[in-house]
Write a protein that holds these residues in place. Structure first.
Motif, PDB file in Angstrom:
ATOM      1  N   LYS A 401       0.844  -1.199   0.000  1.00 37.34           N
ATOM      2  CA  LYS A 401       0.000   0.000   0.000  1.00 37.34           C
ATOM      3  C   LYS A 401       0.881   1.251   0.000  1.00 37.34           C
ATOM      4  CE  LYS A 401      -3.466  -2.768   0.189  1.00 37.34           C
ATOM      5  NZ  LYS A 401      -2.766  -4.024  -0.106  1.00 37.34           N
ATOM      6  N   GLN A 402       1.693   1.322  -1.044  1.00 36.96           N
ATOM      7  CA  GLN A 402       2.609   2.455  -1.212  1.00 36.96           C
ATOM      8  C   GLN A 402       2.580   2.871  -2.676  1.00 36.96           C
ATOM      9  OE1 GLN A 402       5.981   2.437  -2.859  1.00 36.96           O
ATOM     10  NE2 GLN A 402       6.013   4.646  -2.508  1.00 36.96           N
ATOM     11  N   ILE A 403       2.338   4.154  -2.910  1.00 36.37           N
ATOM     12  CA  ILE A 403       2.242   4.660  -4.277  1.00 36.37           C
ATOM     13  C   ILE A 403       3.150   5.878  -4.438  1.00 36.37           C
ATOM     14  CG2 ILE A 403       0.720   5.790  -5.961  1.00 36.37           C
ATOM     15  CD1 ILE A 403      -1.551   4.063  -4.978  1.00 36.37           C
ATOM     16  N   HIS A 404       3.976   5.798  -5.456  1.00 33.24           N
ATOM     17  CA  HIS A 404       4.808   6.958  -5.794  1.00 33.24           C
ATOM     18  C   HIS A 404       3.992   7.837  -6.732  1.00 33.24           C
ATOM     19  CE1 HIS A 404       8.443   9.253  -6.201  1.00 33.24           C
ATOM     20  NE2 HIS A 404       8.413   9.152  -7.527  1.00 33.24           N
ATOM     21  N   LEU A 405       3.816   9.098  -6.375  1.00 44.07           N
ATOM     22  CA  LEU A 405       2.945  10.005  -7.116  1.00 44.07           C
ATOM     23  C   LEU A 405       3.697  11.307  -7.425  1.00 44.07           C
ATOM     24  CD1 LEU A 405      -0.050   9.510  -7.894  1.00 44.07           C
ATOM     25  CD2 LEU A 405      -0.683  11.020  -5.997  1.00 44.07           C
ATOM     26  N   PRO A 406       4.525  11.288  -8.478  1.00 42.92           N
ATOM     27  CA  PRO A 406       5.361  12.466  -8.778  1.00 42.92           C
ATOM     28  C   PRO A 406       4.517  13.705  -9.075  1.00 42.92           C
ATOM     29  CG  PRO A 406       6.082  10.544 -10.033  1.00 42.92           C
ATOM     30  CD  PRO A 406       4.759  10.196  -9.436  1.00 42.92           C
ATOM     31  N   ALA A 407       4.714  14.745  -8.296  1.00 53.81           N
ATOM     32  CA  ALA A 407       3.986  16.001  -8.500  1.00 53.81           C
ATOM     33  C   ALA A 407       4.784  16.953  -9.384  1.00 53.81           C
ATOM     34  CB  ALA A 407       3.680  16.654  -7.153  1.00 53.81           C
ATOM     35  N   GLN A 408       6.085  17.045  -9.138  1.00 53.80           N
ATOM     36  CA  GLN A 408       7.041  17.919  -9.850  1.00 53.80           C
ATOM     37  C   GLN A 408       6.857  19.388  -9.494  1.00 53.80           C
ATOM     38  OE1 GLN A 408       9.237  16.145 -10.813  1.00 53.80           O
ATOM     39  NE2 GLN A 408       8.437  14.283 -11.725  1.00 53.80           N
ATOM     40  N   SER A 409       5.631  19.835  -9.333  1.00 55.88           N
ATOM     41  CA  SER A 409       5.369  21.222  -8.920  1.00 55.88           C
ATOM     42  C   SER A 409       3.971  21.298  -8.324  1.00 55.88           C
ATOM     43  CB  SER A 409       5.483  22.181 -10.107  1.00 55.88           C
ATOM     44  OG  SER A 409       5.122  23.509  -9.732  1.00 55.88           O
ATOM     45  N   GLY A 410       3.750  22.297  -7.458  1.00 56.78           N
ATOM     46  CA  GLY A 410       2.422  22.521  -6.894  1.00 56.78           C
ATOM     47  C   GLY A 410       1.684  23.647  -7.569  1.00 56.78           C
ATOM     48  N   ASP A 440      -4.845   3.606   4.356  1.00 58.78           N
ATOM     49  CA  ASP A 440      -3.539   3.584   5.014  1.00 58.78           C
ATOM     50  C   ASP A 440      -2.383   3.695   4.021  1.00 58.78           C
ATOM     51  OD1 ASP A 440      -4.102   1.164   3.846  1.00 58.78           O
ATOM     52  OD2 ASP A 440      -3.151  -0.044   5.417  1.00 58.78           O
ATOM     53  N   VAL A 441      -2.634   4.258   2.853  1.00 56.85           N
ATOM     54  CA  VAL A 441      -1.620   4.336   1.813  1.00 56.85           C
ATOM     55  C   VAL A 441      -0.451   5.227   2.230  1.00 56.85           C
ATOM     56  CG1 VAL A 441      -2.638   6.326   0.620  1.00 56.85           C
ATOM     57  CG2 VAL A 441      -1.272   4.669  -0.676  1.00 56.85           C
ATOM     58  N   GLU A 516       8.642  14.113  10.213  1.00 52.64           N
ATOM     59  CA  GLU A 516       8.736  13.805  11.639  1.00 52.64           C
ATOM     60  C   GLU A 516       7.350  13.619  12.239  1.00 52.64           C
ATOM     61  OE1 GLU A 516      10.707  15.585  15.764  1.00 52.64           O
ATOM     62  OE2 GLU A 516      10.898  16.687  13.871  1.00 52.64           O
ATOM     63  N   GLN A 517       6.403  14.465  11.820  1.00 51.32           N
ATOM     64  CA  GLN A 517       5.035  14.344  12.321  1.00 51.32           C
ATOM     65  C   GLN A 517       4.406  13.020  11.871  1.00 51.32           C
ATOM     66  OE1 GLN A 517       2.765  17.785  11.082  1.00 51.32           O
ATOM     67  NE2 GLN A 517       4.361  19.225  11.719  1.00 51.32           N
ATOM     68  N   THR A 518       4.638  12.667  10.597  1.00 52.65           N
ATOM     69  CA  THR A 518       4.077  11.425  10.048  1.00 52.65           C
ATOM     70  C   THR A 518       4.634  10.212  10.774  1.00 52.65           C
ATOM     71  OG1 THR A 518       3.883  12.464   7.862  1.00 52.65           O
ATOM     72  CG2 THR A 518       3.799  10.068   7.944  1.00 52.65           C
ATOM     73  N   GLN A 519       5.929  10.210  11.039  1.00 55.50           N
ATOM     74  CA  GLN A 519       6.552   9.070  11.703  1.00 55.50           C
ATOM     75  C   GLN A 519       6.101   8.943  13.153  1.00 55.50           C
ATOM     76  OE1 GLN A 519      10.704   9.894  10.939  1.00 55.50           O
ATOM     77  NE2 GLN A 519      10.701   8.694   9.033  1.00 55.50           N
ATOM     78  N   ARG A 520       5.892  10.080  13.816  1.00 55.03           N
ATOM     79  CA  ARG A 520       5.404  10.033  15.201  1.00 55.03           C
ATOM     80  C   ARG A 520       4.009   9.412  15.279  1.00 55.03           C
ATOM     81  NH1 ARG A 520       8.159  12.723  19.097  1.00 55.03           N
ATOM     82  NH2 ARG A 520       9.861  14.126  18.421  1.00 55.03           N
ATOM     83  N   SER A 521       3.221   9.620  14.230  1.00 54.54           N
ATOM     84  CA  SER A 521       1.856   9.088  14.237  1.00 54.54           C
ATOM     85  C   SER A 521       1.837   7.559  14.144  1.00 54.54           C
ATOM     86  CB  SER A 521       1.058   9.686  13.076  1.00 54.54           C
ATOM     87  OG  SER A 521       1.562   9.220  11.830  1.00 54.54           O
ATOM     88  N   LEU A 522       2.958   6.959  13.761  1.00 49.63           N
ATOM     89  CA  LEU A 522       3.039   5.504  13.618  1.00 49.63           C
ATOM     90  C   LEU A 522       3.540   4.808  14.885  1.00 49.63           C
ATOM     91  CD1 LEU A 522       4.610   5.305  10.025  1.00 49.63           C
ATOM     92  CD2 LEU A 522       2.214   4.921  10.663  1.00 49.63           C
ATOM     93  N   VAL A 523       3.945   5.587  15.864  1.00 47.21           N
ATOM     94  CA  VAL A 523       4.457   4.992  17.096  1.00 47.21           C
ATOM     95  C   VAL A 523       3.371   4.145  17.770  1.00 47.21           C
ATOM     96  CG1 VAL A 523       5.327   5.475  19.428  1.00 47.21           C
ATOM     97  CG2 VAL A 523       6.129   6.836  17.469  1.00 47.21           C
ATOM     98  N   GLY A 524       3.726   2.901  18.105  1.00 43.32           N
ATOM     99  CA  GLY A 524       2.793   1.988  18.751  1.00 43.32           C
ATOM    100  C   GLY A 524       2.085   1.053  17.795  1.00 43.32           C
ATOM    101  N   GLU A 525       2.203   1.292  16.483  1.00 46.42           N
ATOM    102  CA  GLU A 525       1.569   0.408  15.506  1.00 46.42           C
ATOM    103  C   GLU A 525       2.466  -0.784  15.192  1.00 46.42           C
ATOM    104  OE1 GLU A 525       0.088   2.122  11.972  1.00 46.42           O
ATOM    105  OE2 GLU A 525      -1.116   3.667  12.983  1.00 46.42           O
ATOM    106  N   VAL A 526       1.849  -1.871  14.717  1.00 50.48           N
ATOM    107  CA  VAL A 526       2.586  -3.066  14.303  1.00 50.48           C
ATOM    108  C   VAL A 526       2.627  -3.092  12.780  1.00 50.48           C
ATOM    109  CG1 VAL A 526       2.668  -5.582  14.338  1.00 50.48           C
ATOM    110  CG2 VAL A 526       1.869  -4.319  16.360  1.00 50.48           C
ATOM    111  N   GLN A 527       3.816  -3.170  12.202  1.00 52.76           N
ATOM    112  CA  GLN A 527       3.993  -3.167  10.756  1.00 52.76           C
ATOM    113  C   GLN A 527       4.740  -4.427  10.328  1.00 52.76           C
ATOM    114  OE1 GLN A 527       2.867  -0.845   8.646  1.00 52.76           O
ATOM    115  NE2 GLN A 527       2.196   0.714  10.117  1.00 52.76           N
TER     116      GLN A 527
END
Length: 534
Positions: A401-410, A440-441, A516-527
């Motif tokens: 459940k991982q997708i690479h989605l190249p934006a190149q610009s906003g 959960d992508v 850092e915020q995204t990784q903190r949200s995963l604390v305690g999960e089982v992967q």
């Protein structure tokens, strides 16, 4: 003019049928092209091999006599052979040569000096750039291994050093130029032979030959089957052996790549090559050619073999991997005119390609081979994520459940300049739809700062896109203009280098804060984790 055209055809046919395979060599291909009457050049027998000189002599004399006689009115030209005599002489000469057991020596190789490889045909690989180049190196190694070469990890004992190169950015090419400066100092009595493979070989073939006299072989991404012959031609005194022809159908589908690291539990499987998108900044269509896909069955068969070998994760590879379209199967049938082959709201510079087995079909097949084998893919384009692709990713537990989605610009304005085929709003709608199918992508992206004409407002749009999407991973670069691209020919690289660097630093800062915020949200999960080495 008709006589002259026939002479060209006569000589070219003899070159083509020569047992020595003269047209395989670029030297003779060049001269064969020079023989064409349409080039407005005078035919010259001096470009023919010795045997063809003698066989063509009477023809060229006849042509000369004919040219002289037609200038004078009433002159007798009855002694000049007519076209039937030329055809008869041509067929007799061709048949005689084809059945002659003596192979005529090639003039430019008569005095060439060959020497036996000092270490018994050993080859050393260095790979630069993307995962596609890693896979290309494994294809090249499979071909050379079949020809009797031995791969070694000790550079000092290599008879052949092959650099698999990248041209996507100027920095990648600079590394190769510096490396060549070091490697050519290692040459002694013609060895080791040094070869440049891949994208840089195709893009900078002329510069490589002229700038680095030590390079013996230049082979493009579609020429790896030719490596054994190129290495044979790389004599002590010859010029660089080159084959950079791009193919419209080469996929190496019949070759099983030989993995460099036999202990790893991850493998890369190439499913398609080339790209048709023609984004204005990108060199890939010019170094990798047009899109062509491997047959589904050849891919499934390779993945089945990898499963039997104990491989636990497969990465499906392609320059535009999710535009996969197999037209070789009997299952293709008539195109489904109601099918939507692209993401909603996206468009291309080419007509939609209907019919064939698409990426969703391939994912269905490969994920069914081994339910315990994880499936990933890279690198996709956002336009090629129709709902059926998202549905199968969501349904199959072994498709990551991982997708690479190249934006190149906003910025929608810059995206239009880049010829990406979508707006900022289209991209955000796609992100929302992906997350509705796969809550959960994990999303990753590419982002370029300092593209042609980028303003501070455009840059802020890119930063705001990063904050909205909150990517789990990002590849961030400052713009590097590439020759041959649309931007090179039509746009100005007008953003100062200092500004490019500053904007890159700013967007990297935002990315790491969000990460850092995204990784903190995963604390305690089982992967579930894949252990590749111990």
């Amino acid at each position: 003019m008709h006589l002259r055209c026939f002479v060209c055809q006569f000589v070219t046919r003899h070159l083509r049928h020569s047992k020595a395979g003269l047209l395989r060599n670029l030297h003779y291909e060049r001269h064969a092209r020079n023989l064409s009457c349409f080039s407005q050049r005078t035919c010259s027998v001096t470009v023919c091999p010795t045997t063809i000189k003698s066989q063509c002599k009477s023809i060229f004399v006849a042509k000369a006599n004919y040219s002289t006689n037609i200038k004078g009115k009433g002159r007798d030209i009855s002694h000049v052979p007519d076209i039937k005599e030329f055809l008869s002489a041509s067929n007799d000469a061709t048949n005689k040569q084809l059945h002659d057991s003596t192979v005529e020596p090639i003039p430019y190789l008569e005095k060439a000096t060959y020497s036996k490889p000092p270490n018994g045909k050993t080859v050393y690989f260095e790979t630069y750039g993307c995962q596609m180049n890693v896979n290309d190196a494994e294809y090249a190694w499979a071909i050379l291994k079949e020809d009797g070469y031995k791969r070694i990890d000790n550079l000092e004992k290599a008879d052949v050093i092959l650099l698999v190169t990248c041209s996507i950015r100027e920095k990648a090419e600079d590394r190769i130029w510096k490396r060549l400066t070091v490697l050519k100092e290692k040459k002694l009595s013609g060895y080791p032979k040094i070869g440049i493979l891949g994208c840089m070989a195709e893009r900078l073939k002329k510069e490589i030959v002229e700038k680095e006299k030590a390079v013996d072989i230049v082979a493009g991404p579609d020429a790896y089957r030719d490596l054994p012959r190129l290495l044979e031609q790389a004599t002590n005194e010859s010029q660089t052996a080159i084959n950079v022809m791009l193919s419209v159908d080469e996929t190496y589908a019949d070759i099983m790549p030989v993995r460099f690291d036999e202990k790893t539990k991850t493998a890369f499987v190439s499913i398609m090559r080339g790209c048709d998108n023609m984004c204005s900044y990108c060199i890939v269509p010019f170094t990798r050619g047009r899109e062509r896909s491997r047959p589904v069955e050849s891919i499934v068969d390779e993945i089945r073999k990898l499963s039997n070998m104990g491989i636990k994760q497969v990465n499906l590879l392609g320059q535009n991997v999710n535009s996969y379209r197999d037209m070789s199967s009997v299952e293709v049938g008539m195109p489904n005119l109601n099918a939507e082959p692209m993401s909603q709201g996206f468009k291309t510079i080419y007509k939609p390609k209907l019919g064939g087995l698409r990426f969703a079909d391939l994912l269905d097949r490969v994920s069914s081979v081994d339910p315990e084998m994880r499936i990933r893919f890279i690198s996709p384009h956002p336009k090629d994520f129709p709902d059926e692709v998202l549905e199968i990713i969501s349904e199959r537990t072994n498709i990551c459940k991982q997708i690479h989605l190249p934006a190149q610009s906003g910025s929608s304005r810059i995206l239009e300049q880049m010829r990406r085929g979508h707006t900022r709003e289209d991209y955000l709608n796609l992100v929302e739809r992906i997350r509705s199918y796969i809550p959960d992508v994990s999303l990753s992206t590419d982002m370029i700062t300092g593209f042609c004409g980028e303003t501070e407002e455009d840059h802020e749009d890119s930063i705001s896109l990063m904050r909205l999407v909150k990517y789990n991973y990002a590849f961030l670069f400052k713009y590097s203009m590439r020759k041959k691209t649309h931007a090179y020919h039509k746009m100005n690289d007008d953003v100062p280098e200092k500004v490019k660097v500053q904007r890159l630093q700013e967007i990297m800062k935002v990315y790491y804060e969000l990460l850092e915020q995204t990784q903190r949200s995963l604390v305690g999960e089982v992967q579930l984790a894949l252990v590749e080495k111990v």
